[in-house]
Design an enzyme around this catalytic site. Structure first.
Site, PDB file in Angstrom:
ATOM      1  N   GLU A 117     -15.147 -55.541 -29.795  1.00  0.00           N
ATOM      2  CA  GLU A 117     -14.883 -56.567 -30.917  1.00  0.00           C
ATOM      3  C   GLU A 117     -13.673 -56.082 -31.547  1.00  0.00           C
ATOM      4  O   GLU A 117     -13.317 -54.981 -31.986  1.00  0.00           O
ATOM      5  CB  GLU A 117     -15.990 -56.728 -31.903  1.00  0.00           C
ATOM      6  CG  GLU A 117     -16.301 -58.045 -32.110  1.00  0.00           C
ATOM      7  CD  GLU A 117     -16.648 -58.855 -30.989  1.00  0.00           C
ATOM      8  OE1 GLU A 117     -15.741 -59.681 -30.398  1.00  0.00           O
ATOM      9  OE2 GLU A 117     -18.001 -59.104 -30.707  1.00  0.00           O
ATOM     10  N   ASP A 165     -11.666 -65.262 -25.263  1.00  0.00           N
ATOM     11  CA  ASP A 165     -12.658 -66.149 -25.223  1.00  0.00           C
ATOM     12  C   ASP A 165     -12.055 -67.252 -24.066  1.00  0.00           C
ATOM     13  O   ASP A 165     -12.885 -67.569 -23.433  1.00  0.00           O
ATOM     14  CB  ASP A 165     -12.580 -67.149 -26.514  1.00  0.00           C
ATOM     15  CG  ASP A 165     -13.063 -66.194 -27.872  1.00  0.00           C
ATOM     16  OD1 ASP A 165     -13.479 -65.080 -27.631  1.00  0.00           O
ATOM     17  OD2 ASP A 165     -12.738 -66.667 -29.088  1.00  0.00           O
TER      18      ASP A 165
HETATM   19  C1  GLA Z   1     -12.174 -64.113 -32.108  1.00  0.00           C
HETATM   20  C2  GLA Z   1     -10.993 -64.224 -31.365  1.00  0.00           C
HETATM   21  C3  GLA Z   1     -11.174 -63.256 -30.127  1.00  0.00           C
HETATM   22  C4  GLA Z   1     -11.495 -61.941 -30.566  1.00  0.00           C
HETATM   23  C5  GLA Z   1     -12.659 -61.937 -31.300  1.00  0.00           C
HETATM   24  C6  GLA Z   1     -12.956 -60.478 -31.831  1.00  0.00           C
HETATM   25  O1  GLA Z   1     -13.408 -64.628 -31.290  1.00  0.00           O
HETATM   26  O2  GLA Z   1     -10.747 -65.557 -30.726  1.00  0.00           O
HETATM   27  O3  GLA Z   1      -9.808 -63.372 -29.452  1.00  0.00           O
HETATM   28  O4  GLA Z   1     -10.418 -61.318 -30.978  1.00  0.00           O
HETATM   29  O5  GLA Z   1     -12.536 -62.911 -32.333  1.00  0.00           O
HETATM   30  O6  GLA Z   1     -13.230 -59.559 -31.108  1.00  0.00           O
END
Ligand code: GLA
Length: 403
Positions: A49, A187
């Site tokens: 994360e 994502d």
């Molecule tokens: C959000 C962002 C991702 C990532 C997460 C943390 O979901 O869209 O790109 O940085 O937070 O891991």
């Protein structure tokens, strides 16, 4: 529904019913039936994360909740889009795609259309009706799913075959540059490239992947705290900047590094004293988290769920204490999970400040997990959490009703 038996359904179970409803609603709204349907799943991240924008490693999977879009091409350059979850309709011309401050959900579509056109893809208009089973704002990537679904629809109806990695990168740019959210690549990447039955370890620098199986005796369980992430936007940006500051300071001692990906725990032991406390804590999270992803991939490959679970808890504690992106409700959910027999690991998933936790739970312990976590959470917060057991699903694609 029996609350002790959360549904572990495949994404395509129940999809036909939703498609039939979507199709009828499309005809009701546009006066003609749709001709094609597209889907894009939400995602959950098992570990890794706040590492993606540090060129690091993540381990997400696509979940059994998805965005579905019914589409009918138009002979002109107009896009009309409606959502079953939003009242306001969107309409824009592909000749001048602008940001819409009123109909905000439409900006994911607009951003993708804008960037495709900017990349010299000549698009044509469409009428589109969208529905989603990904809870909005819960940190399960409903926006990435909408972007990727829109990208697939807009390109497919004119016969453009965009590679999946390019699709993910374009959708990330739409979110960064058009919507204005400085997210990393995780994502959009997993929504576009996920594999059924697998999590994907993504190297966010090279965009190389390794498919990882989750041992079948464990279920992936998502618990939605119901807390929505007001702080997420500004704090996310701040964390990114702090990581960049950390890299700039460390680079004075370690020439050649360009991201926290290039820094090990041993490097941080050696040079950490040169960083301001807060920056050091942020770097510590990212560096440790990257190492944990590698260890978790190895543990899962060996079927060592106990080890993988411990790494998930270590990740949560680091996000809580070093990165400071947790909140009392997420901490409570992890605590309740870990007090339940048969739970290997649990942690916040996504950006933090609310949203969901993800837990690895022995299959036979799922009913008692649901019971204990729902009860415990309700007692302390007077709120019932939503709990989903998810399968690992395939990335976005076209769907044909009845197949
Ligand atoms: C959000 C962002 C991702 C990532 C997460 C943390 O979901 O869209 O790109 O940085 O937070 O891991």
């Amino acid at each position: 529904m029996d609350e002790n038996q959360p549904p572990e359904r495949k994404a395509d179970e129940g999809r036909d019913q939703i498609l039939a409803h979507l199709s009828a609603a499309f005809e009701g709204k546009f006066g003609v039936p749709p001709t094609r349907f597209f889907r894009a799943p939400g995602r959950v991240n098992l570990i890794g994360e706040h590492t993606d924008y540090n060129d690091g490693f993540v381990l997400p999977l696509a979940i059994n909740r998805e965005v579905l879009m019914a589409v009918r091409p138009r002979p002109d350059r107009v896009v009309r889009a409606l959502s079953l979850q939003a009242d306001a309709p969107a309409e824009f011309s592909l000749d001048s795609v602008g940001f819409d401050a009123q109909v905000r959900w439409s900006n994911y579509l607009r951003g993708v259309a804008f960037l495709l056109e900017e990349h010299d893809h000549r698009l044509e208009g469409m009428d589109a009706l969208v529905t989603s089973t990904v809870p909005a704002g819960s940190g399960l990537s409903s926006s990435a799913a909408l972007e990727v679904c829109a990208c697939l629809a807009l390109t497919s109806i004119v016969g453009i075959e965009l590679g999946r990695v390019d699709m993910a990168l374009l959708c990330q740019r739409a979110e960064n540059e058009f919507v204005g959210v400085p997210c990393g690549i995780m994502d959009q990447f997993i929504v576009s490239l996920a594999q059924r039955g697998r999590a994907l370890c993504i190297d966010c620098r090279t965009l190389g992947t390794e498919a990882v199986s989750i041992p079948p005796e464990a279920a992936v369980v998502i618990v939605d705290s119901g807390v929505r992430r007001q702080l997420a936007g500004s704090e996310y940006r701040t964390r990114r900047e702090q990581c960049e500051q950390g890299v700039a300071l460390l680079a004075e001692q370690m020439p050649g590094i360009t991201a926290l990906r290039d820094v090990t725990s041993a490097d941080l032991e050696r040079w950490g004293h040169l960083l301001p406390d807060e920056i050091r804590a942020r770097c510590r999270h990212v560096v440790g988290e990257n190492e944990r992803v590698g260890e978790a991939v190895a543990a899962l490959a060996q079927g060592d769920l106990a080890r993988a679970g411990k790494l998930m808890v270590a990740s949560h504690l680091s996000l809580r204490d070093h990165y400071q992106v947790s909140c009392p409700e997420l901490d409570l959910l992890v605590e309740l999970a870990m007090a339940t027999p048969g739970v290997y690991g649990s942690r916040l998933t996504g950006a933090g400040f609310g949203g969901c936790t993800v837990s690895l739970v022995a299959r036979e312990a799922v009913p008692s997990f649901v019971q204990a976590v729902s009860e415990g959470y309700r007692q302390k917060t007077e709120r019932a959490p939503d709990i989903y057991v998810t399968t690992a699903e395939a990335g976005a694609g076209e769907v044909t009703p009845g197949l």
